[in-house]
Design a protein around this motif. Structure first.
Motif: not given
Length: 211
Positions: A60, A63-64, A66-68, A70-71
């Motif tokens: 988890e 994943s969180a 990875s989202e940051v 990516e931005g």
């Protein structure tokens, strides 16, 4: 000290690995931050019982992160700071400054996630690694400049770390700098000349008296 890793630690190992580390590193970092357990029979049994939960929690977080990432990945950020003619900052840009700035821009980043070997002390383009998770890293570029206009010029490839770059390589531009004192205040050349005149007056009077 031998410990059981609860998450992947760079240059040490992955979740569940038993590794030997320095006592201070274990006591001051790995154990209090929940990244490891002391390696003993009780903790081995505890880890095996909670392995599924530990791995799910790590997934988890990854994943969180990875989202940051990516931005953030490859983004350029302009940071305006005061600096001298040579490009030396009046102060510096620290890990806390970068974390606060990124948070203001909408990215949740802690100062301990900013991998900055030493504070930034000059204007220019500085690449900074952001470690959001043991398995997730990204890199941003900080465009540190004295103004938004200078930041645009730097982004275009100009070197603004010298007086020549700021004022242009021409004599008139550099001569204009002589019209200001060290504090940046304008010098009144007429007043200066008038102030020098009275010193010559006594000499002239003396010559007249001698004649």
């Amino acid at each position: 000290m031998k410990v059981i890793l609860l998450e992947r630690i760079a240059k040490l190992g992955a979740i569940g690995d038993e590794v030997t580390v320095k006592d201070g590193f274990a006591r001051n970092y790995l154990l209090p931050t929940g990244r490891a357990l002391r390696a003993n029979e009780a903790n081995r049994a505890r880890f095996e019982a909670e392995r599924e939960h530990i791995e799910a929690r790590n997934a988890e977080r990854k994943s969180a992160a990875s989202e940051v990432a990516e931005g953030l990945d490859g983004k350029d950020f302009v940071v305006v700071r005061s600096a001298g003619e040579t490009g030396q900052l009046y102060g510096s840009v620290s890990t806390r400054d970068i974390a606060d700035f990124l948070t203001e821009e909408g990215f949740r980043v802690g100062r301990n996630q900013v991998d900055l070997k030493q504070p930034i002390k000059t204007i220019g383009l500085h690449e900074v690694d952001i470690v959001l998770h043991p398995e997730v890293e990204t890199r941003i570029t900080l465009n540190v400049a004295r103004s938004a206009d200078e930041a645009e010029r730097q982004a275009a490839g100009e070197d603004l770390s010298s007086a020549e770059a700021i004022y242009g390589a021409n004599e008139d531009a550099f001569e204009s700098l002589a019209d200001f004192d060290e504090d940046g205040a304008p010098i009144d050349s007429d007043a200066f000349e008038e102030g020098a005149a009275p010193e010559a007056a006594p000499a002239e009077e003396e010559e007249q008296a001698t004649a």
